[in-house]
Scaffold this motif. Structure first.
Motif, mmCIF file in Angstrom:
data_model
loop_
_atom_site.group_PDB
_atom_site.id
_atom_site.type_symbol
_atom_site.label_atom_id
_atom_site.label_comp_id
_atom_site.label_asym_id
_atom_site.label_seq_id
_atom_site.Cartn_x
_atom_site.Cartn_y
_atom_site.Cartn_z
ATOM 1 N N ARG A 102 0.818 -1.211 0.000
ATOM 2 C CA ARG A 102 0.000 0.000 0.000
ATOM 3 C C ARG A 102 0.853 1.264 0.000
ATOM 4 N NH1 ARG A 102 -5.161 -1.763 0.682
ATOM 5 N NH2 ARG A 102 -5.409 -3.717 1.818
ATOM 6 N N ALA B 214 -7.237 2.734 -4.553
ATOM 7 C CA ALA B 214 -6.731 1.358 -4.599
ATOM 8 C C ALA B 214 -5.912 1.041 -3.358
ATOM 9 C CB ALA B 214 -5.878 1.161 -5.857
ATOM 10 N N LEU C 174 -8.480 -1.707 -1.748
ATOM 11 C CA LEU C 174 -8.271 -3.018 -2.359
ATOM 12 C C LEU C 174 -7.708 -4.009 -1.339
ATOM 13 C CD1 LEU C 174 -6.774 -2.261 -5.904
ATOM 14 C CD2 LEU C 174 -9.106 -2.969 -5.316
ATOM 15 N N VAL D 260 -4.686 -8.095 -4.025
ATOM 16 C CA VAL D 260 -4.881 -7.327 -5.257
ATOM 17 C C VAL D 260 -3.884 -6.169 -5.320
ATOM 18 C CG1 VAL D 260 -6.531 -5.974 -6.607
ATOM 19 C CG2 VAL D 260 -7.316 -7.968 -5.306
ATOM 20 N N VAL D 261 -3.652 -5.515 -4.194
ATOM 21 C CA VAL D 261 -2.661 -4.430 -4.147
ATOM 22 C C VAL D 261 -1.298 -4.941 -4.582
ATOM 23 C CG1 VAL D 261 -1.384 -2.868 -2.619
ATOM 24 C CG2 VAL D 261 -3.861 -3.081 -2.392
ATOM 25 N N VAL E 47 -1.185 -5.409 -8.365
ATOM 26 C CA VAL E 47 -1.072 -4.111 -9.037
ATOM 27 C C VAL E 47 0.356 -3.592 -8.944
ATOM 28 C CG1 VAL E 47 -1.803 -1.694 -8.982
ATOM 29 C CG2 VAL E 47 -3.498 -3.517 -8.695
ATOM 30 N N ARG F 252 -5.492 -11.608 3.131
ATOM 31 C CA ARG F 252 -6.197 -10.374 3.488
ATOM 32 C C ARG F 252 -5.816 -10.001 4.911
ATOM 33 N NH1 ARG F 252 -10.868 -9.120 0.434
ATOM 34 N NH2 ARG F 252 -11.303 -10.637 -1.192
#
Length: 246
Positions: free
Chosen positions: A112, A149, A153, A157-158, A161, A245
């Motif tokens: 992040r 995002a 997210l 998923v982060v 990306v 997660r």
């Protein structure tokens, strides 16, 4: 696979990098990737802008165009060294950002933080230096997308990306060297040609130097990113696996 220095090649990271490089290469001309290409162009122009400020100059504007070209207009104090630094900071700036993204995502798994930093960078550059509606809309719009995002997210998923941005930025930087600096027709209007006019050093020399430095930097970053240090006396980053997660 382990090297003599004790660094272990993480095959999961290697596979992911190869997959994303392949995706970028195969879909290179797809309009879907145009926003990502413009993002790398913004890295190039930001390199010029930051270098201009470092050497005591000022930045008047940064411009992006839909054809993936860009420009940074700045005023510099007199001095050949300052000009060399600023003109070199575009192509090398893209390579530096590619290296930073590779290390941040593969080696340090910042996730992040990477998207958050990109969000802030684009917002600052857009608000301070964009002088046309397209550049401002791209910077602010992409900043909002990356910020959302980073905030909402899932971790997995982060990470995906981040990995794609890292791989694509490195690939684009390499393609930039090939297309802009080693095509004589394009090189005639590139930063290398502009710097040649100020230094009397031929553009082909600057092209060779920047290409050597950029490839060396990206190669070093890839090597460090794809190896996990197995020596017990140092901190180790875990191998890249499916993220959970939080």
């Amino acid at each position: 696979m382990q090297t003599a220095s004790g660094a272990r090649l993480d095959m999961g990271r290697v596979l992911l990098l190869l997959v994303f490089l392949g995706v970028g290469w195969f879909f290179w001309d797809s309009p879907v990737l145009r926003p990502v290409k413009l993002l790398v162009v913004m890295m190039h122009e930001s390199g010029h802008a930051i270098a201009s400020l470092i050497v005591g100059g000022s930045v008047q504007s940064i411009t992006l165009r839909s054809d993936e070209s860009g420009a940074c207009l700045s005023a510099l104090p007199p001095g050949v060294v300052r000009q060399i630094i600023v003109f070199s900071a575009g192509y090398l700036g893209s390579a530096v950002m590619g290296a930073v993204l590779l290390l941040a995502t593969f080696r340090f798994r910042l996730r992040r933080v990477v998207l958050g930093a990109a969000c802030v960078w684009l917002a600052v550059m857009g608000v301070l230096y964009a002088r046309d509606s397209f550049t401002l809309a791209f910077c602010v719009g992409t900043s909002v997308v990356l910020g959302l995002a980073a905030k909402f997210l899932p971790e997995g998923v982060v990470e995906v990306v981040n990995l794609f941005l890292a791989a694509f930025t490195a690939l684009y930087a390499l393609f930039d060297f090939r297309s802009d600096l080693w095509d004589s027709r394009v090189r005639a209007g590139s930063d290398a040609a502009l710097l040649a006019g100020h230094t009397w050093v031929p553009a082909i020399v600057w092209a060779g130097l920047w290409t050597l430095l950029g490839i060396s930097l990206l190669g070093w970053a890839a090597y460090k990113s794809l190896h996990a240090d197995s020596r017990p006396t140092q901190m180790r980053m875990p191998p890249l696996t499916s993220a959970r997660r939080s």
